[in-house]
Design an enzyme around this catalytic site. Structure first.
Site, PDB file in Angstrom:
ATOM      1  CB  CYS A   1     -10.851 -32.827  65.610  1.00 35.48           C
ATOM      2  SG  CYS A   1      -9.818 -34.276  65.670  1.00 35.48           S
TER       3      CYS A   1
ATOM      4  CD  GLN B   1      -5.446 -25.658  70.046  1.00 34.71           C
ATOM      5  OE1 GLN B   1      -4.339 -25.120  70.132  1.00 34.71           O
ATOM      6  NE2 GLN B   1      -5.577 -26.923  69.686  1.00 34.71           N
TER       7      GLN B   1
ATOM      8  CE  LYS C   1      -5.295 -29.819  72.234  1.00 34.34           C
ATOM      9  NZ  LYS C   1      -4.960 -30.456  70.958  1.00 34.34           N
TER      10      LYS C   1
ATOM     11  CG  HIS D   1     -11.703 -30.228  68.826  1.00 32.56           C
ATOM     12  ND1 HIS D   1     -12.002 -31.463  69.347  1.00 32.56           N
ATOM     13  CD2 HIS D   1     -10.453 -30.323  68.307  1.00 32.56           C
ATOM     14  CE1 HIS D   1     -10.974 -32.269  69.156  1.00 32.56           C
ATOM     15  NE2 HIS D   1     -10.020 -31.606  68.528  1.00 32.56           N
TER      16      HIS D   1
ATOM     17  CG  ASP E   1     -12.544 -26.442  73.679  1.00 30.35           C
ATOM     18  OD1 ASP E   1     -11.473 -26.516  74.303  1.00 30.35           O
ATOM     19  OD2 ASP E   1     -12.770 -27.093  72.637  1.00 30.35           O
TER      20      ASP E   1
END
Ligand code: PMP
Length: 401
Positions: A359, A200, A223, A120, A197
């Site tokens: 993104c 998600q 999220k 991302h 990261d």
């Protein structure tokens, strides 16, 4: 029997959208919020707002306690050794920027920072710009045909000059879990810092920081069924000690005179200025809500939706999935159909899916695509949502073809 979500009624936003004729299938961009979170937000403001970490008075003490309780809940959620290892930022994006500035002094010209081809922009641009500032080399790990970071190539590209590895746990475009254990081991063998990261990944299942063993893990509240305006940065104790302070002001210091200052360690030394107090407190309510759910039932529900989504896409001609998604998230393009036209016709029918480059512009470019559509599901989605989506998709494709 039609798959229903036992949790749908807990999310007033999804019900409101339904009443507005909107089918929300964009939870990977931001999730709807449980009523418990809305109650906590209102409760904080209606009960009397106060700043944290600075006031002696009762409202200030109460706000500080509620704020710090969320830090403890997060430490528990991620199985971090302690709450001092959780730093609040304004977003996941800000957490990556904190890292890129805070670690800048660790690197010298010629050092290599390694990311992957699917990152991302939030986990690309801060490192890209750091590399440009410092004369570092940004190395990009390629993917295999399943959408996973290629481990054979990673073993060659992660080498003695690698000083940092920053990779995604779960791609926001391809929806696949990355082989983190192997990648982190390759980086650790070179004594490189590791950043994951988890923006998600954190939404699907529970992740144990001590088992994962990365130096830093980044995720974001909005999220994870929490409010927006809050990013989360977990750091191992020794890794946090390597961070330099990057934003200055407020209560992040021990002492200052006009000419110099001495700063607090993590976490408060990295939380300059008034933090998003209400949002942090309300994130605590979202975590309580999630902790009260039957994990296995949530996972089974998401898996059933995932299967229905993939089966439905596979049953239609000319649809090309990007990667091989593992969670209820799928990006696709349709042969001979422009994704913007399709997105337009879906929007007209009240279907809220994401369209564009997600993104991750370099990833889409490397796949030879200007954009793609993405359907992503939350625990409140049900088979009715998917039926509406597929009916709208069929109608749109009939018109476009
Ligand atoms: N990384 C990934 C994989 C994401 O999906 C996102 C959000 N789209 C981010 C980072 C950035 O998160 P935030 O919006 O909290 O800055």
């Amino acid at each position: 029997m039609l798959l229903t979500s036992p949790w749908r009624a807990d999310f007033p936003g999804i019900l409101a959208l339904e009443a507005q004729g909107q089918t929300y299938l964009d939870s990977a961009a931001t999730a709807q919020k449980p009523q418990a979170m809305l109650n906590a937000l209102l409760g904080y403001y209606a009960g009397g707002a106060a700043n944290v970490h600075r006031a002696q008075h009762l409202p200030g003490e109460r706000a500080t306690r509620a704020f710090e309780a969320t830090r403890e809940k997060l430490a528990h959620w991620l199985n971090a050794p302690g709450p001092a290892q959780i730093i609040f930022t304004r977003s996941a994006t800000e957490a990556f920027n904190l890292l890129a500035y805070g670690l800048e002094s660790q690197f010298q010209a010629g050092d290599e920072l390694v990311i992957s081809a699917l990152e991302h922009h939030a986990n690309l641009l801060p490192w890209q710009q750091l590399a440009l500032r410092r004369g570092l080399k940004l190395v990009v790990l390629p993917l295999n045909e399943s959408g996973l970071i290629d481990l054979t190539q990673a073993a060659q590209l992660i080498g003695p000059r690698t000083r940092l590895l920053a990779v995604s746990q779960l791609s926001n475009v391809l929806g696949c879990w990355q082989p983190l254990d192997r990648l982190l081991a390759l980086a650790k063998a070179q004594n490189a810092l590791t950043v994951v990261d988890g923006a998600q990944g954190v939404v699907h299942g529970r992740h144990d920081m001590q088992t994962l063993g990365c130096d830093f893990y980044v995720c974001s509240s909005h999220k994870l069924y929490g409010p927006d305006g809050v990013g989360i940065l977990y750091g191992r104790e020794d890794a946090l000690q390597r961070l330099q302070h990057w934003q200055f002001g407020g209560e992040m210091l021990v002492h200052t005179d006009y000419q110099s200052a001495q700063f607090r360690p993590a976490p408060l030394g990295f939380e300059a200025g008034t933090p998003p107090i209400a949002s942090v407190i309300a994130l605590g309510a979202s975590l309580d809500y999630l902790a009260g759910l039957d994990n296995a039932a949530v996972a089974a529900h998401e898996a059933a939706l995932h299967t229905q989504l993939l089966d439905g896409l596979a049953a239609r001609e000319g649809i090309r999935l990007l990667g091989e998604p593992h969670v209820a998230l799928a990006s696709f393009v349709v042969e001979d159909v422009h994704n913007a036209d399709l997105a337009h016709l879906l929007t007209e029918q009240g279907i809220a899916v994401r369209a564009g480059h997600h993104c991750a512009m370099p990833l889409l470019q490397s796949l030879g695509l200007a954009g793609a559509l993405r359907v992503s599901l939350g625990l409140y989605n049900d088979a009715g949502d998917l039926q509406r989506f597929f009916a709208a998709l069929d109608q749109a494709l009939e018109l476009l073809r």
